[in-house]
Write a protein that holds these residues in place. Structure first.
Motif, PDB file in Angstrom:
ATOM      1  N   THR A  24       0.823  -1.093  -0.074  1.00 45.07           N
ATOM      2  CA  THR A  24      -0.084  -0.030   0.310  1.00 45.07           C
ATOM      3  C   THR A  24       0.924   1.366   0.003  1.00 45.07           C
ATOM      4  N   GLN A  29       0.084  -3.708  -6.222  1.00 45.04           N
ATOM      5  CA  GLN A  29      -1.084  -4.277  -5.789  1.00 45.04           C
ATOM      6  C   GLN A  29      -1.327  -5.617  -6.471  1.00 45.04           C
ATOM      7  N   ILE A  30      -1.618  -6.714  -5.640  1.00 48.56           N
ATOM      8  CA  ILE A  30      -2.339  -8.071  -5.997  1.00 48.56           C
ATOM      9  C   ILE A  30      -3.657  -8.114  -5.686  1.00 48.56           C
ATOM     10  N   THR A  31      -4.416  -9.017  -6.288  1.00 48.11           N
ATOM     11  CA  THR A  31      -5.713  -9.020  -6.127  1.00 48.11           C
ATOM     12  C   THR A  31      -6.106  -9.844  -4.509  1.00 48.11           C
ATOM     13  N   ALA A  32      -6.998  -9.598  -4.088  1.00 47.68           N
ATOM     14  CA  ALA A  32      -7.374 -10.112  -2.781  1.00 47.68           C
ATOM     15  C   ALA A  32      -7.520 -11.768  -3.119  1.00 47.68           C
ATOM     16  N   GLU A  33      -8.068 -12.232  -4.145  1.00 54.25           N
ATOM     17  CA  GLU A  33      -8.064 -13.450  -4.557  1.00 54.25           C
ATOM     18  C   GLU A  33      -6.785 -14.124  -4.294  1.00 54.25           C
ATOM     19  N   GLU A  34      -5.642 -13.457  -5.228  1.00 58.08           N
ATOM     20  CA  GLU A  34      -4.337 -14.076  -5.364  1.00 58.08           C
ATOM     21  C   GLU A  34      -3.797 -13.908  -4.087  1.00 58.08           C
ATOM     22  N   THR A  35      -3.858 -12.978  -3.159  1.00 57.76           N
ATOM     23  CA  THR A  35      -3.444 -12.990  -1.873  1.00 57.76           C
ATOM     24  C   THR A  35      -3.945 -14.174  -0.832  1.00 57.76           C
TER      25      THR A  35
END
Length: 56
Positions: A24, A29-35
């Motif tokens: 941040t 940024q990586i997506t919430a799904e990837e995280t």
């Protein structure tokens, strides 16, 4: 019993929190799904190799 500070799962999750903070601050940024997927896989692997409970 494993001491809390020796827990691989705890360290992985602390590193994930640090990575979120750094991302941040620097705009990466990586997506919430990837995280979520990455953490779920890492936690499943760590759970498979862990055989001792934590000592609080």
């Amino acid at each position: 019993m494993t001491q809390v500070w020796k827990s691989k799962t705890l360290w992985v999750n602390m590193l994930a929190a640090l990575a979120l903070f750094v991302s941040t601050q620097f705009g990466y940024q990586i997506t919430a799904e990837e995280t979520g997927l990455a953490l779920a896989l890492i936690n499943m692997i760590l759970r498979a190799i862990t055989n001792e409970p934590l000592e609080w």
